[in-house]
Design a protein around this motif. Structure first.
Motif, PDB file in Angstrom:
ATOM      1  N   VAL A  81     -62.348  -5.586 -43.891  1.00 47.29           N
ATOM      2  CA  VAL A  81     -63.443  -5.316 -42.948  1.00 47.29           C
ATOM      3  C   VAL A  81     -63.828  -3.838 -42.955  1.00 47.29           C
ATOM      4  CG1 VAL A  81     -64.053  -5.263 -40.497  1.00 47.29           C
ATOM      5  CG2 VAL A  81     -62.915  -7.264 -41.450  1.00 47.29           C
ATOM      6  N   ALA A  82     -62.815  -2.974 -42.854  1.00 50.36           N
ATOM      7  CA  ALA A  82     -63.099  -1.536 -42.801  1.00 50.36           C
ATOM      8  C   ALA A  82     -63.723  -1.062 -44.105  1.00 50.36           C
ATOM      9  CB  ALA A  82     -61.813  -0.767 -42.511  1.00 50.36           C
ATOM     10  N   GLN A  83     -63.171  -1.518 -45.213  1.00 53.80           N
ATOM     11  CA  GLN A  83     -63.729  -1.128 -46.524  1.00 53.80           C
ATOM     12  C   GLN A  83     -65.191  -1.526 -46.614  1.00 53.80           C
ATOM     13  OE1 GLN A  83     -60.894  -3.003 -49.147  1.00 53.80           O
ATOM     14  NE2 GLN A  83     -60.322  -1.008 -50.029  1.00 53.80           N
ATOM     15  N   ASP A  84     -65.451  -2.752 -46.186  1.00 50.59           N
ATOM     16  CA  ASP A  84     -66.797  -3.283 -46.269  1.00 50.59           C
ATOM     17  C   ASP A  84     -67.771  -2.464 -45.413  1.00 50.59           C
ATOM     18  OD1 ASP A  84     -68.017  -5.736 -47.511  1.00 50.59           O
ATOM     19  OD2 ASP A  84     -68.856  -5.768 -45.461  1.00 50.59           O
ATOM     20  N   GLU A  85     -67.352  -2.180 -44.160  1.00 52.09           N
ATOM     21  CA  GLU A  85     -68.202  -1.395 -43.255  1.00 52.09           C
ATOM     22  C   GLU A  85     -68.459  -0.008 -43.825  1.00 52.09           C
ATOM     23  OE1 GLU A  85     -70.134  -1.873 -40.913  1.00 52.09           O
ATOM     24  OE2 GLU A  85     -69.504  -3.906 -40.410  1.00 52.09           O
ATOM     25  N   LEU A  86     -67.383   0.621 -44.316  1.00 48.78           N
ATOM     26  CA  LEU A  86     -67.507   1.993 -44.808  1.00 48.78           C
ATOM     27  C   LEU A  86     -68.388   2.050 -46.052  1.00 48.78           C
ATOM     28  CD1 LEU A  86     -63.805   3.120 -44.247  1.00 48.78           C
ATOM     29  CD2 LEU A  86     -65.817   3.966 -43.000  1.00 48.78           C
ATOM     30  N   ASN A  87     -68.158   1.090 -46.946  1.00 46.34           N
ATOM     31  CA  ASN A  87     -68.981   1.046 -48.156  1.00 46.34           C
ATOM     32  C   ASN A  87     -70.443   0.859 -47.819  1.00 46.34           C
ATOM     33  OD1 ASN A  87     -67.376   1.452 -50.459  1.00 46.34           O
ATOM     34  ND2 ASN A  87     -66.397  -0.538 -50.103  1.00 46.34           N
ATOM     35  N   HIS A  88     -70.680   0.032 -46.796  1.00 52.60           N
ATOM     36  CA  HIS A  88     -72.056  -0.245 -46.405  1.00 52.60           C
ATOM     37  C   HIS A  88     -72.692   0.984 -45.747  1.00 52.60           C
ATOM     38  CE1 HIS A  88     -75.451  -2.684 -45.310  1.00 52.60           C
ATOM     39  NE2 HIS A  88     -75.376  -2.185 -44.076  1.00 52.60           N
ATOM     40  N   THR A  89     -71.905   1.653 -44.899  1.00 51.41           N
ATOM     41  CA  THR A  89     -72.433   2.799 -44.161  1.00 51.41           C
ATOM     42  C   THR A  89     -72.593   4.027 -45.047  1.00 51.41           C
ATOM     43  OG1 THR A  89     -71.154   1.945 -42.311  1.00 51.41           O
ATOM     44  CG2 THR A  89     -72.167   4.091 -42.009  1.00 51.41           C
ATOM     45  N   TYR A  90     -71.576   4.264 -45.858  1.00 45.86           N
ATOM     46  CA  TYR A  90     -71.624   5.443 -46.731  1.00 45.86           C
ATOM     47  C   TYR A  90     -71.576   4.975 -48.186  1.00 45.86           C
ATOM     48  CZ  TYR A  90     -69.892   7.255 -42.278  1.00 45.86           C
ATOM     49  OH  TYR A  90     -69.734   7.531 -40.963  1.00 45.86           O
ATOM     50  N   PRO A  91     -72.721   4.587 -48.757  1.00 45.13           N
ATOM     51  CA  PRO A  91     -72.695   4.046 -50.107  1.00 45.13           C
ATOM     52  C   PRO A  91     -72.066   5.056 -51.065  1.00 45.13           C
ATOM     53  CG  PRO A  91     -74.856   3.763 -49.096  1.00 45.13           C
ATOM     54  CD  PRO A  91     -74.080   4.645 -48.196  1.00 45.13           C
ATOM     55  N   GLY A  92     -71.160   4.580 -51.918  1.00 44.14           N
ATOM     56  CA  GLY A  92     -70.515   5.449 -52.900  1.00 44.14           C
ATOM     57  C   GLY A  92     -69.265   6.119 -52.386  1.00 44.14           C
ATOM     58  N   VAL A  93     -68.888   5.859 -51.119  1.00 38.68           N
ATOM     59  CA  VAL A  93     -67.693   6.476 -50.544  1.00 38.68           C
ATOM     60  C   VAL A  93     -66.434   6.018 -51.293  1.00 38.68           C
ATOM     61  CG1 VAL A  93     -67.292   4.709 -48.792  1.00 38.68           C
ATOM     62  CG2 VAL A  93     -66.542   7.050 -48.358  1.00 38.68           C
ATOM     63  N   HIS A  94     -65.462   6.931 -51.416  1.00 44.82           N
ATOM     64  CA  HIS A  94     -64.213   6.578 -52.078  1.00 44.82           C
ATOM     65  C   HIS A  94     -63.166   6.270 -51.005  1.00 44.82           C
ATOM     66  CE1 HIS A  94     -60.979   6.787 -55.080  1.00 44.82           C
ATOM     67  NE2 HIS A  94     -60.281   7.264 -54.065  1.00 44.82           N
ATOM     68  N   ILE A  95     -62.568   5.101 -51.075  1.00 47.78           N
ATOM     69  CA  ILE A  95     -61.585   4.709 -50.048  1.00 47.78           C
ATOM     70  C   ILE A  95     -60.247   4.402 -50.689  1.00 47.78           C
ATOM     71  CG2 ILE A  95     -61.072   3.098 -48.183  1.00 47.78           C
ATOM     72  CD1 ILE A  95     -64.166   2.494 -48.214  1.00 47.78           C
ATOM     73  N   ASP A  96     -59.186   5.094 -50.215  1.00 44.32           N
ATOM     74  CA  ASP A  96     -57.826   4.743 -50.609  1.00 44.32           C
ATOM     75  C   ASP A  96     -57.180   4.023 -49.438  1.00 44.32           C
ATOM     76  OD1 ASP A  96     -58.047   5.862 -53.063  1.00 44.32           O
ATOM     77  OD2 ASP A  96     -57.148   7.797 -52.485  1.00 44.32           O
ATOM     78  N   VAL A  97     -56.261   3.131 -49.755  1.00 41.03           N
ATOM     79  CA  VAL A  97     -55.585   2.383 -48.687  1.00 41.03           C
ATOM     80  C   VAL A  97     -54.089   2.671 -48.712  1.00 41.03           C
ATOM     81  CG1 VAL A  97     -55.083   0.096 -47.749  1.00 41.03           C
ATOM     82  CG2 VAL A  97     -57.328   0.558 -48.748  1.00 41.03           C
ATOM     83  N   ALA A  98     -53.551   2.994 -47.545  1.00 39.46           N
ATOM     84  CA  ALA A  98     -52.094   3.161 -47.397  1.00 39.46           C
ATOM     85  C   ALA A  98     -51.592   2.058 -46.480  1.00 39.46           C
ATOM     86  CB  ALA A  98     -51.783   4.526 -46.811  1.00 39.46           C
ATOM     87  N   PRO A  99     -50.650   1.219 -46.937  1.00 36.66           N
ATOM     88  CA  PRO A  99     -50.199   0.089 -46.119  1.00 36.66           C
ATOM     89  C   PRO A  99     -49.238   0.478 -44.994  1.00 36.66           C
ATOM     90  CG  PRO A  99     -49.110   0.037 -48.252  1.00 36.66           C
ATOM     91  CD  PRO A  99     -50.044   1.201 -48.278  1.00 36.66           C
TER      92      PRO A  99
END
Ligand code: ADP
Length: 539
Positions: free
Chosen positions: A431-449
């Motif tokens: 969900v967060a990835q999707d929202e962020l990608n949509h809001t800031y096109p081209g944003v780079h997201i790393d995930v830490a579990p």
């Protein structure tokens, strides 16, 4: 009794009549002798009886008497010696010495007995009193113990209720975040036209569910007296703008015109509770949008009254919507009251929003009123007194994301390009990835579990922002934040936004204490996410 046989006689008191007969021993013409007699102790003087030779006494008092008698000789000379006889009238038994002794003893005994009885009566009374007092005291202390125990139980159950509500709301929010986020993504991405209404239904239903959870949590906090008001500097325009920003997509969706008119006299800084003002205005503007199909929503802000130490601000939210029937107007502020019985079905909602708003406004010492005409529209007016901020006070807007004043590194740009997302729930990651990608096109997201990995990744890479889930395995969000803040150099000043499903104030405080810059409640609306990110990155 002849006097020569006895010199005295005793007679009982009861036979109290005595006759003395006497005669002289002169035998010549005995009938011509004259006599005088006297009873000593009764007669004061001698009594002449003439030739009569008897004397009668009756009713003599008890005592000792002496009867004297004398006769004359023939020459008329009185025999001076005469003769005497002792008479004792015995007292009746009740007047004897032993009777008196008995009386005395009886009297003394009686007095003694009376005193004894009196004292024992008093003692008994005293004992009774003491017993009653002791009983009452025991009863009182028992009742006090009972009341204490009851109070404790009530407090405990209130605490349990609060904890339960906090946990429940957390447990509901976490999956809600996934549902709401994914339905938004689905709507945004490619889907069959027939699925559109289903997606709308999912989005609307989850939105409603979230409002209910929030409302019930709020109401329970207000009722438990747990809701504390803040007294911090705030900019009323900023709060108003933030409300309009958050609700913008809804007005755009409906094609409504939103107008905001702020009187220039309204101060830029006042002292009050920005979160509660935001909440009240969100409810009023949200309702205005919800109940208006065509036309506009107008929000005005004016100074109603300027006092020496305070300023009364008046917020009016006017719409051109369905309006409220006069008979229902007074009831709209009641709990679970809706203007029309089919409003829930048609528009959703719980009927709690206005009652919460009313309580919040009253808690701040303000008033809330409504005017409406069925079919024409409604106007809700809120007046709240605010303190006047001293010059140079820093303004903090804590709504809706409770961000803190900037003490961290000012970001170089307000749009983050590299974001670290610390989140263990894989649905929420999507969900967060999707929202962020949509809001800031081209944003780079790393995930830490988990938090520990997040700390490592912050050191290994350069990020503009960390979105930190609070509850994570291995290392939670607070600890990870503290670890990052303790790092050397610029890395320690990276903006960190908390993401948590627990919206209790204690949780917010804990996040800020740990060193986070702000707070995004889960599930979040996209506007809230953007707004919160903008605030921390602009600093
Ligand atoms: P909810 O909106 O969840 O039903 P509220 O307490 O916010 O609960 O509002 C109570 C009721 O008041 C609503 O159901 C609606 O009937 C009425 N109402 C509130 N605001 C408006 C408005 N702007 N226009 C028309 N009706 C309104």
């Amino acid at each position: 009794i002849p006097a020569y046989l006895a010199s005295e006689v005793s007679i009982p008191h009861s036979t109290n009549m005595i006759t003395f007969e006497f005669a002289t021993l002169e035998f010549a013409s005995p009938s011509s002798h004259q006599y005088q007699y006297k009873l000593d102790g009764f007669d004061p003087d001698w009594i002449s009886s003439g030739t009569e030779h008897s004397a009668v006494y009756t009713n003599l008092d008890p005592g000792t008497y002496t009867f004297r008698v004398r006769g004359d000789n023939r020459d008329g000379i009185w025999d001076t010696k005469g003769t005497s006889f002792k008479l004792i009238v015995l007292p009746p038994w009740w007047r004897t010495w032993w009777a008196y002794a008995f009386y005395a003893i009886a009297l003394v005994g009686g007095v003694f007995a009376f005193i004894r009885i009196r004292t024992s009566g008093l003692n008994r009374q005293k004992e009774l009193l003491e017993r009653t007092v002791a009983e009452r005291t025991t009863e009182l202390s028992r009742k006090k113990d009972e009341a204490d125990a009851q109070r404790k139980r009530a407090e405990q159950s209130e605490q349990v209720k609060q904890q339960f509500l906090a946990n429940m709301s957390h447990e509901i929010r976490t999956p809600m975040n996934a549902i709401m986020g994914m339905s938004t993504s689905l709507k945004r991405n490619e889907h069959l036209p027939a699925q559109e209404s289903y997606l709308d239904a999912i989005a609307q239903s989850s939105e409603n569910l979230l409002v209910i959870v929030n409302d019930i949590l709020d109401l329970s906090k207000i009722e438990a007296g747990k809701l504390e008001l803040e007294q911090v500097p705030l900019d009323p325009r900023e709060v108003l703008r933030s409300v309009v920003d958050v609700l913008r997509h809804r007005t755009e969706e409906k094609g409504l015109l939103v107008r905001m008119e702020v009187d220039p006299a309204v101060p830029a800084r006042v002292i009050g509770d920005p979160t509660r003002l935001h909440q009240v205005l969100m409810n009023l503007v949200g309702n205005a949008i919800k109940f208006t199909e065509r036309g506009s929503v107008r929000i005005t802000l004016q100074v109603k009254e300027q006092l020496s130490e305070a300023v009364m601000l008046r917020f009016v939210v006017t719409d051109t919507g369905i309006g409220i029937a006069p008979e229902n107007l007074a009831r709209v502020f009641d709990e679970f009251a809706q203007g029309d019985s089919d409003h829930t079905r048609k528009y959703g909602g719980t009927g709690l929003g206005l009652s919460i708003s009313k309580r919040l406004v009253y808690m701040q010492g303000g008033t809330i009123t409504a005017q409406s005409e069925l079919g024409k529209g409604s106007a809700f007016t809120v007046v709240i007194p605010y303190g006047i901020a001293a010059q140079g006070t820093r303004t903090t807007v804590q709504a809706p994301d409770n961000t803190q004043p900037a003490t961290r590194r000012p970001a170089t740009h307000s749009t983050p390009w590299r974001i670290l997302l610390a989140e263990d729930n894989r649905f929420n990651v999507v969900v967060a990835q999707d929202e962020l990608n949509h809001t800031y096109p081209g944003v780079h997201i790393d995930v830490a579990p988990n938090g520990s990995i997040a700390v490592d990744m912050v050191q290994a890479n350069t990020y503009d922002l960390v979105l930190m889930d609070v509850q994570m395995p291995v290392m939670d969000g607070y600890e990870a934040t503290r670890a990052i803040r303790a790092l050397p150099g610029d890395t320690s000043r990276i903006p960190i936004l908390a993401m948590t499903a627990n919206v209790m104030k204690a949780e917010v405080d804990r996040c800020l204490e740990a060193g986070m810059d702000g707070f995004i409640p889960k599930p979040f609306r996209r506007e809230e996410l953007v707004e919160a990110i903008r605030k921390v990155c602009e600093r």
